[in-house]
Design a protein around this motif. Structure first.
Motif, PDB file in Angstrom:
ATOM      1  N   TYR A  41      53.167  34.843  -6.648  1.00 56.58           N
ATOM      2  CA  TYR A  41      51.517  35.064  -6.958  1.00 56.58           C
ATOM      3  C   TYR A  41      51.000  34.895  -5.642  1.00 56.58           C
ATOM      4  O   TYR A  41      51.486  34.058  -4.774  1.00 56.58           O
ATOM      5  CB  TYR A  41      50.989  34.460  -7.789  1.00 56.58           C
ATOM      6  CG  TYR A  41      51.147  32.648  -7.834  1.00 56.58           C
ATOM      7  CD1 TYR A  41      50.412  31.872  -6.968  1.00 56.58           C
ATOM      8  CD2 TYR A  41      52.231  32.004  -8.575  1.00 56.58           C
ATOM      9  CE1 TYR A  41      50.843  30.347  -6.879  1.00 56.58           C
ATOM     10  CE2 TYR A  41      52.461  30.784  -8.233  1.00 56.58           C
ATOM     11  CZ  TYR A  41      51.678  29.950  -7.358  1.00 56.58           C
ATOM     12  OH  TYR A  41      51.967  28.507  -7.113  1.00 56.58           O
TER      13      TYR A  41
ATOM     14  N   GLU B   6      45.098  38.597 -13.066  1.00 56.90           N
ATOM     15  CA  GLU B   6      45.784  39.607 -12.564  1.00 56.90           C
ATOM     16  C   GLU B   6      44.821  40.858 -12.168  1.00 56.90           C
ATOM     17  O   GLU B   6      44.700  41.920 -12.844  1.00 56.90           O
ATOM     18  CB  GLU B   6      46.830  40.218 -13.628  1.00 56.90           C
ATOM     19  CG  GLU B   6      47.817  39.137 -13.824  1.00 56.90           C
ATOM     20  CD  GLU B   6      49.004  39.706 -14.625  1.00 56.90           C
ATOM     21  OE1 GLU B   6      49.060  40.785 -15.274  1.00 56.90           O
ATOM     22  OE2 GLU B   6      50.090  38.848 -14.947  1.00 56.90           O
TER      23      GLU B   6
ATOM     24  N   ARG C  37      46.335  33.118  -8.239  1.00 58.02           N
ATOM     25  CA  ARG C  37      46.082  31.922  -8.684  1.00 58.02           C
ATOM     26  C   ARG C  37      44.827  31.555  -7.941  1.00 58.02           C
ATOM     27  O   ARG C  37      44.625  31.440  -6.879  1.00 58.02           O
ATOM     28  CB  ARG C  37      47.198  30.933  -8.162  1.00 58.02           C
ATOM     29  CG  ARG C  37      47.123  29.835  -8.674  1.00 58.02           C
ATOM     30  CD  ARG C  37      48.005  28.663  -8.390  1.00 58.02           C
ATOM     31  NE  ARG C  37      48.058  27.335  -8.862  1.00 58.02           N
ATOM     32  CZ  ARG C  37      48.428  26.237  -8.221  1.00 58.02           C
ATOM     33  NH1 ARG C  37      49.128  26.438  -7.263  1.00 58.02           N
ATOM     34  NH2 ARG C  37      48.335  25.056  -8.937  1.00 58.02           N
TER      35      ARG C  37
ATOM     36  N   ARG D  41      49.860  38.514  -9.790  1.00 58.02           N
ATOM     37  CA  ARG D  41      49.145  37.405 -10.089  1.00 58.02           C
ATOM     38  C   ARG D  41      48.533  36.892  -9.059  1.00 58.02           C
ATOM     39  O   ARG D  41      48.880  36.860  -7.986  1.00 58.02           O
ATOM     40  CB  ARG D  41      50.054  36.453 -10.712  1.00 58.02           C
ATOM     41  CG  ARG D  41      50.733  36.869 -12.103  1.00 58.02           C
ATOM     42  CD  ARG D  41      51.279  36.186 -12.756  1.00 58.02           C
ATOM     43  NE  ARG D  41      52.128  35.168 -12.124  1.00 58.02           N
ATOM     44  CZ  ARG D  41      52.909  34.180 -12.528  1.00 58.02           C
ATOM     45  NH1 ARG D  41      52.770  33.987 -14.077  1.00 58.02           N
ATOM     46  NH2 ARG D  41      53.847  33.271 -11.879  1.00 58.02           N
TER      47      ARG D  41
ATOM     48  N   ILE E 157      45.190  31.808 -13.728  1.00 55.60           N
ATOM     49  CA  ILE E 157      45.780  33.050 -13.204  1.00 55.60           C
ATOM     50  C   ILE E 157      45.031  34.131 -13.625  1.00 55.60           C
ATOM     51  O   ILE E 157      44.834  34.239 -14.902  1.00 55.60           O
ATOM     52  CB  ILE E 157      47.473  33.068 -13.509  1.00 55.60           C
ATOM     53  CG1 ILE E 157      48.067  31.940 -12.985  1.00 55.60           C
ATOM     54  CG2 ILE E 157      47.954  34.463 -13.083  1.00 55.60           C
ATOM     55  CD1 ILE E 157      48.221  31.830 -11.487  1.00 55.60           C
TER      56      ILE E 157
END
Length: 146
Positions: free
Chosen positions: A51, A33, A25, A23, A31
């Motif tokens: 993340y 991916e 941020r 992930r 978020i």
């Protein structure tokens, strides 16, 4: 293929590469991916366990069901987050687009690359990937690397 090329390039230089799913941020707390995340320096504080809070380069494979998400939405989001380079692997038209963040904080096309060409990076001038090899290989089959 693309993952291996990035891994083989950046790891000896002290960087970090992660392949989905990790992930990222963004500034507004959203978020994402990306299919690939890269940092020039593996010690970069944006690299965290749950993340990452930023990346120097992201790569997305265009989703067949929602291409606009990768081509438009994520392009805007990654630019707003200050990600210096965004690679878009588009299996719909067999192109690889490399976008580089300009002085206004917007992406400008570094290049649109197709079969018979080598995709180059604005961030890493001595890095390139053979586009045919990207599309002839299953780019999603490569594994995580750090």
């Amino acid at each position: 293929m693309a993952v291996a090329a990035f891994r083989n390039y950046i790891l000896p230089r002290g960087g970090a590469v992660r392949f989905a799913a990790l992930r990222l941020r963004l500034l507004d707390g959203k978020i994402r991916e990306p299919d690939l995340l890269l940092l020039r320096d593996a010690r970069d504080p944006r690299r965290q366990n749950r993340y990452w809070t930023g990346a120097d380069l992201v790569l997305e494979v265009v989703s067949e069901d929602k291409p606009g998400r990768d081509l438009i939405e994520k392009r805007q989001e990654y630019a707003q987050a200050g990600t210096p380079e965004y690679w878009i692997v588009n299996s719909l038209d067999r192109s690889l687009t490399v976008l580089a963040l300009d002085e206004r904080g917007e992406y400008a096309e570094h290049g649109v690359f197709t079969r018979g060409m080598k995709a180059t990076s604005a961030l890493f001038p001595d890095f390139s990937v053979d586009v045919a090899r990207v599309f002839d290989a299953d780019i999603l089959a490569d594994t995580d690397a750090e």
